[in-house]
Design a protein around this motif. Structure first.
Motif, mmCIF file in Angstrom:
data_model
loop_
_atom_site.group_PDB
_atom_site.id
_atom_site.type_symbol
_atom_site.label_atom_id
_atom_site.label_comp_id
_atom_site.label_asym_id
_atom_site.label_seq_id
_atom_site.Cartn_x
_atom_site.Cartn_y
_atom_site.Cartn_z
ATOM 1 N N LYS A 76 -2.882 -2.225 -9.773
ATOM 2 C CA LYS A 76 -2.543 -0.823 -9.478
ATOM 3 C C LYS A 76 -1.118 -0.466 -9.888
ATOM 4 N N PHE A 77 -0.286 -1.491 -10.128
ATOM 5 C CA PHE A 77 1.110 -1.225 -10.480
ATOM 6 C C PHE A 77 1.291 -1.196 -11.996
ATOM 7 N N ILE A 133 1.673 2.384 -3.308
ATOM 8 C CA ILE A 133 0.552 2.802 -4.160
ATOM 9 C C ILE A 133 -0.037 4.140 -3.706
ATOM 10 N N TYR A 134 -0.250 4.245 -2.399
ATOM 11 C CA TYR A 134 -0.976 5.416 -1.888
ATOM 12 C C TYR A 134 -0.029 6.380 -1.185
ATOM 13 N N LYS A 157 0.838 -1.212 0.000
ATOM 14 C CA LYS A 157 0.000 0.000 0.000
ATOM 15 C C LYS A 157 0.869 1.256 0.000
ATOM 16 N N TYR A 209 -3.794 -5.885 -5.251
ATOM 17 C CA TYR A 209 -3.198 -4.617 -5.681
ATOM 18 C C TYR A 209 -2.487 -4.717 -7.024
#
Ligand SMILES: C[S@@+](CC[C@H](N)C(=O)[O-])C[C@H]1O[C@@H](n2cnc3c(N)ncnc32)[C@H](O)[C@@H]1O
Ligand SMILES: [Zn+2]
Length: 270
Positions: free
Chosen positions: A242-243, A193-194, A190, A239
């Motif tokens: 998301k990459f 990503i965030y 995370k 996730y």
């Protein structure tokens, strides 16, 4: 354990390699040994559940033993809280990694039959081929092809379910063990990503018709070096999408560590 017909709810009987009900609804066993009890009219998509790619990545990753500590703890709790269980069910069993380990441990103390249910056909193809002693069926956990009060032990590791349906198929006093993400689970991912990553909410689960009788967290730092293991790990997490391809490339060419934080809860059915 007999199945019940997903169309008319009558008991299914196995005749040669076909499960049939009195209304002549018929479900053939696949050559791998599982049975598909998800009628076409109840499918929401062509290939529901985890894709072949996700299933393959998870299978390769789990077989390296990275999550074995969690599986071992689940099995210890099963022995402790359900010492006399005879009929077990693994809900959203995927490719059967946890199922077969549970089966092995429960059989050390006597008779134990295990059913596995998952909506992903590709996962069950693999599971059924490899773990012949477990009965696998393709079905949704929201509408399971089992009679009421069938199981005295149930396991649900990261899979969706519905309280009323869990309660319908469990015997009164039966045990349900669930595993879900603890607050720190996958935090390192995370962070990539965030900007302001948040922990998973630390809440005690409630399942209608069940009483929570035990809860704990098991944690470990996952340390990966092998590029294939890192790539598989990414694919099996929620996730992955998301990459970017560049990010994934960078992550697989360096050492990678990430928090594993599993919340294990034990419930007893009323
Ligand atoms: C994150 S995986 C966990 C699989 C396995 N328990 C494990 O931890 O390796 C979630 C599983 O639930 C299955 N699944 C998703 N929706 C489902 C549903 N409605 N009914 C049954 N299984 C479902 C997926 O196909 C997948 O195998
Ligand atoms: Zn029928």
């Amino acid at each position: 354990m007999n199945y019940r017909c997903p169309i008319c709810s009558q008991t299914l009987q196995l005749i040669q390699q076909t499960w049939c009900c009195d209304n002549n609804h018929r479900f053939d066993c696949a050559k791998e040994g599982y049975v598909n009890l998800l009628p076409v009219q109840k499918k929401r998509s062509k290939d529901p559940g985890d894709s072949k790619e996700m299933m393959f990545a998870r299978r390769e990753f789990l077989n390296q033993g990275y999550y074995q500590f969690m599986s071992d703890r689940v099995n210890q709790l099963a022995l402790e809280f359900a010492p006399d269980a005879i009929h077990g069910l693994d809900i959203g069993c995927g490719e059967g990694y946890y199922s077969h380990r549970l089966q092995r441990v429960m059989q050390t103390r006597g008779e134990f039959s295990l059913n596995g249910v998952d909506i992903s056909k590709s996962a069950l193809k693999y599971a059924a081929k490899r773990y012949k002693e477990i009965d696998f069926c393709v079905a949704s956990s929201f509408e399971m092809p089992f009679e009421d009060n069938s199981f005295d032990f149930m396991l649900r590791i990261y899979a969706p379910s519905q309280d009323a349906e869990l309660h319908r198929v469990v015997k009164s006093g039966g045990i349900l063990i669930t595993v879900s993400a603890g607050p720190q689970h996958h935090f390192a991912l995370k962070q990539r990503i965030y900007e302001q990553p948040r922990s998973h909410p630390d809440i005690v689960s409630q399942i209608e018709g069940f009483e929570l009788i035990h809860g704990e967290r098991v944690q470990q730092l996952l340390q990966l070096e092998d590029p294939t293991d890192i790539a598989n790990f990414l694919v099996m997490t929620p996730y992955n999408w998301k990459f970017t391809a560049e990010q994934k490339q960078a992550m697989t060419t360096a050492k990678f560590s990430c928090e594993l934080d599993f919340k294990i809860e034990v419930f007893r059915a009323s």
